[in-house]
Design a protein around this motif. Structure first.
Motif, short mmCIF file in Angstrom:
data_model
loop_
_atom_site.label_atom_id
_atom_site.label_comp_id
_atom_site.label_asym_id
_atom_site.label_seq_id
_atom_site.Cartn_x
_atom_site.Cartn_y
_atom_site.Cartn_z
N TYR A 53 0.82 -1.21 0.00
CA TYR A 53 0.00 0.00 0.00
C TYR A 53 0.86 1.26 0.00
O TYR A 53 0.64 2.17 -0.81
CB TYR A 53 -0.96 0.01 1.20
N HIS A 80 2.02 6.94 -6.29
CA HIS A 80 0.81 7.62 -6.75
C HIS A 80 0.91 9.12 -6.49
O HIS A 80 0.62 9.93 -7.38
CB HIS A 80 -0.43 7.03 -6.04
N THR A 123 -4.33 3.78 -9.79
CA THR A 123 -3.92 3.67 -8.38
C THR A 123 -4.79 4.54 -7.49
O THR A 123 -4.97 4.22 -6.31
CB THR A 123 -2.43 4.01 -8.18
N LEU A 125 -7.45 2.25 -6.59
CA LEU A 125 -6.91 1.24 -5.67
C LEU A 125 -6.70 1.80 -4.26
O LEU A 125 -6.99 1.11 -3.27
CB LEU A 125 -5.61 0.65 -6.21
N PHE A 127 -9.96 1.68 -2.48
CA PHE A 127 -10.32 0.33 -2.03
C PHE A 127 -9.46 -0.13 -0.87
O PHE A 127 -9.96 -0.74 0.08
CB PHE A 127 -10.28 -0.67 -3.19
N PHE A 128 -8.17 0.16 -0.92
CA PHE A 128 -7.28 -0.20 0.19
C PHE A 128 -7.72 0.48 1.49
O PHE A 128 -7.74 -0.15 2.55
CB PHE A 128 -5.83 0.20 -0.12
N TRP A 150 -11.14 -2.63 1.62
CA TRP A 150 -10.40 -3.85 1.96
C TRP A 150 -9.75 -3.81 3.34
O TRP A 150 -9.77 -4.79 4.05
CB TRP A 150 -9.36 -4.16 0.89
#
Length: 153
Positions: free
Chosen positions: A85, A92, A135, A138, A141-142, A146
């Motif tokens: 991450y 990012h 990203t 992502l 979501f991280f 998630w």
């Protein structure tokens, strides 16, 4: 809509930008210049709206937290996934800063009609912009789906 809804909206905008960038790439590879132009302008507008939403979210979180408080969202993952991450997040952020210059510069050449320079810049801008938009989704979501730092209510 509340402050808690903004990250999902921002992720949606990033996802839409990714789709538009992909379609714009396909259009230019097929020689459909007008469709490419319209799609890339749309991607730029969507990305600009995302940026406004991102900055608004940071501002509102800062206002809610009070002076001197951190306004970032904590990552709830540990171990190897935390390393994944944070490497993704750092790359990012660095590349998103670069995109703030690269996209307008690449657009400038297209608008000016300097297609040779536009193509040369687009070869670098496209993959970076694509990476940043993917990203960005992502990261959402991280952080929120998630491995949230707090249980979802």
């Amino acid at each position: 809509m509340t402050i808690n809804d903004i990250p999902a909206l921002n992720a949606t905008l990033n996802g839409l930008a990714t789709i538009l960038i992909s379609i714009g790439f396909i259009f230019i590879k097929r020689g459909k210049i007008l469709a490419h132009r319209r799609t890339m302008i749309s991607a730029c507008v969507v990305s600009a709206i995302f940026l406004v939403g991102y900055l608004t979210h940071k501002f509102l979180k800062g206002m809610a937290a009070g002076a001197g408080e951190a306004v970032h969202t904590k990552f709830g993952g540990t171990g190897a996934i935390a390393l994944v991450y944070y490497v993704m997040l750092i790359s990012h952020i660095i590349l998103a800063i670069a995109i703030a210059y690269l996209v307008p510069r690449t657009f400038f050449f297209a608008i000016k009609g300097d297609i040779v320079s536009h193509k040369r810049w687009a070869k670098f801008t496209f993959p970076i912009w694509y990476y940043v938009s993917v990203t960005g989704v992502l990261v959402y979501f991280f952080l929120y789906v998630w491995w949230p730092s707090q249980p979802v209510a």
